[in-house]
Design an enzyme around this catalytic site. Structure first.
Site, PDB file in Angstrom:
ATOM      1  N   LYS A  76       0.826  -1.220   0.000  1.00  0.00           N
ATOM      2  CA  LYS A  76       0.000   0.000   0.000  1.00  0.00           C
ATOM      3  C   LYS A  76       0.855   1.262   0.000  1.00  0.00           C
ATOM      4  CE  LYS A  76      -2.187  -0.713   3.925  1.00  0.00           C
ATOM      5  NZ  LYS A  76      -1.696  -1.989   4.461  1.00  0.00           N
ATOM      6  N   ARG A 109      10.983  -1.134  11.126  1.00  0.00           N
ATOM      7  CA  ARG A 109       9.898  -0.817  12.057  1.00  0.00           C
ATOM      8  C   ARG A 109       9.879  -1.853  13.175  1.00  0.00           C
ATOM      9  NH1 ARG A 109       4.550   0.102   8.526  1.00  0.00           N
ATOM     10  NH2 ARG A 109       3.680  -1.044  10.288  1.00  0.00           N
ATOM     11  N   ARG A 168      -9.872   1.529   8.403  1.00  0.00           N
ATOM     12  CA  ARG A 168      -9.438   0.182   8.700  1.00  0.00           C
ATOM     13  C   ARG A 168     -10.484  -0.626   9.453  1.00  0.00           C
ATOM     14  NH1 ARG A 168      -3.667   0.656   8.696  1.00  0.00           N
ATOM     15  NH2 ARG A 168      -2.563  -1.223   9.276  1.00  0.00           N
ATOM     16  N   ARG A 208      -1.081  -8.355  13.535  1.00  0.00           N
ATOM     17  CA  ARG A 208      -1.564  -7.351  12.570  1.00  0.00           C
ATOM     18  C   ARG A 208      -2.406  -8.019  11.498  1.00  0.00           C
ATOM     19  NH1 ARG A 208       4.104  -5.186  11.094  1.00  0.00           N
ATOM     20  NH2 ARG A 208       3.085  -3.970   9.460  1.00  0.00           N
ATOM     21  N   ARG A 258      11.512  -5.977   5.350  1.00  0.00           N
ATOM     22  CA  ARG A 258      11.290  -4.585   4.958  1.00  0.00           C
ATOM     23  C   ARG A 258      12.214  -3.645   5.720  1.00  0.00           C
ATOM     24  NH1 ARG A 258       5.228  -2.398   4.862  1.00  0.00           N
ATOM     25  NH2 ARG A 258       5.167  -2.903   7.082  1.00  0.00           N
TER      26      ARG A 258
END
Ligand code: ADP
Ligand code: ZN
Length: 219
Positions: free
Chosen positions: A13, A162, A88, A173, A127
């Site tokens: 996203k 992160r 969300r 999540r 990531r």
């Protein structure tokens, strides 16, 4: 133009939003970035949201809505916005609709990204993100590694990981995504505003490919 990014964590996203933002000249607003900045700056908001984010739970609707609506009222978003990470939950989606109605605005398109769960975990764990808040380029150690270890190709700043990008928090999540967020895909589908893309290594389609195919349509 008002665009909404939908999709589980790690689908791309943020990558799609940032390419579209540059190409279409519309600011992208990421609820996660707003919360992370508040935590970093040790503001009151940061203190309120950090425990939720650290364990991969959603921040309560009331607080999230207050923060995002305040941001949407800022003048730089008068001509449009790409929303990444909001709404969300069903309550957020309903509230956004009535907020936009009151302001005589409407959503143009909800862009939904779908990726197999195994790929998502692998992607999020690998990531790395540019720490420069003006840049925030996203790298993946396996798929799109930086030229030099730990350094952003674009601006030379340090890359960071992160805190919630580890397998354990990622599983939480994903659970909140499938329980609370996935149902709002139908909300936009019923309004005729939804477009869905499969983003997967298996078929050789990544976020940048989705962004490219959207740019021509949206320009
Ligand atoms: P991702 O999509 O990769 O999980 P985000 O940066 O969008 O990452 O969100 C990070 C965290 O911020 C979420 O796990 C959640 O705790 C919080 N968050 C972000 N947006 C929302 C939202 N709209 N409602 C509730 N919590 C949110
Ligand atoms: Zn950078």
């Amino acid at each position: 133009m008002i665009l909404i990014m939908l999709g589980a964590p790690g689908t791309g996203k943020g990558t799609v939003a940032s390419i579209l933002s540059k190409e279409l000249n519309i600011p992208a607003v990421s609820s996660g970035d707003i919360f992370r900045k508040a935590i970093q700056d040790k503001t009151e908001l940061g203190q309120e949201v950090s425990s939720y984010i650290e364990r991969g739970a959603l921040v309560p609707d009331e607080l999230t809505i207050k923060v995002i609506e305040a941001r949407l009222n800022e003048p730089d978003l008068a001509n449009g916005v790409i929303l990444d990470g909001f709404p969300r939950t069903a309550a957020q989606a309903e509230e956004l609709d009535s907020f936009l109605n009151k302001n005589n605005k409407k959503i143009d398109l909800a862009i939904n990204l779908e990726t197999p769960r195994e790929e998502l975990i692998e992607r999020v764990v690998n990531r790395r993100i540019c720490s420069n808040s003006e840049c925030k380029t996203i790298f993946n150690l396996k798929l799109t590694p930086p030229k030099q270890d730990g350094v952003c190709d674009k601006c030379g700043s340090k890359l960071i990981q992160r805190k919630d990008d580890n397998e354990e928090v990622m599983n939480n999540r994903l659970d909140s995504y499938f329980k609370e967020t996935a149902p709002i895909v139908d909300f936009y589908k019923e309004k005729g505003k939804l477009t869905t893309f499969e983003v997967s290594e298996r078929i050789g389609v990544m976020g940048k490919d989705v962004a490219e195919s959207l740019i021509e349509k949206l320009k």
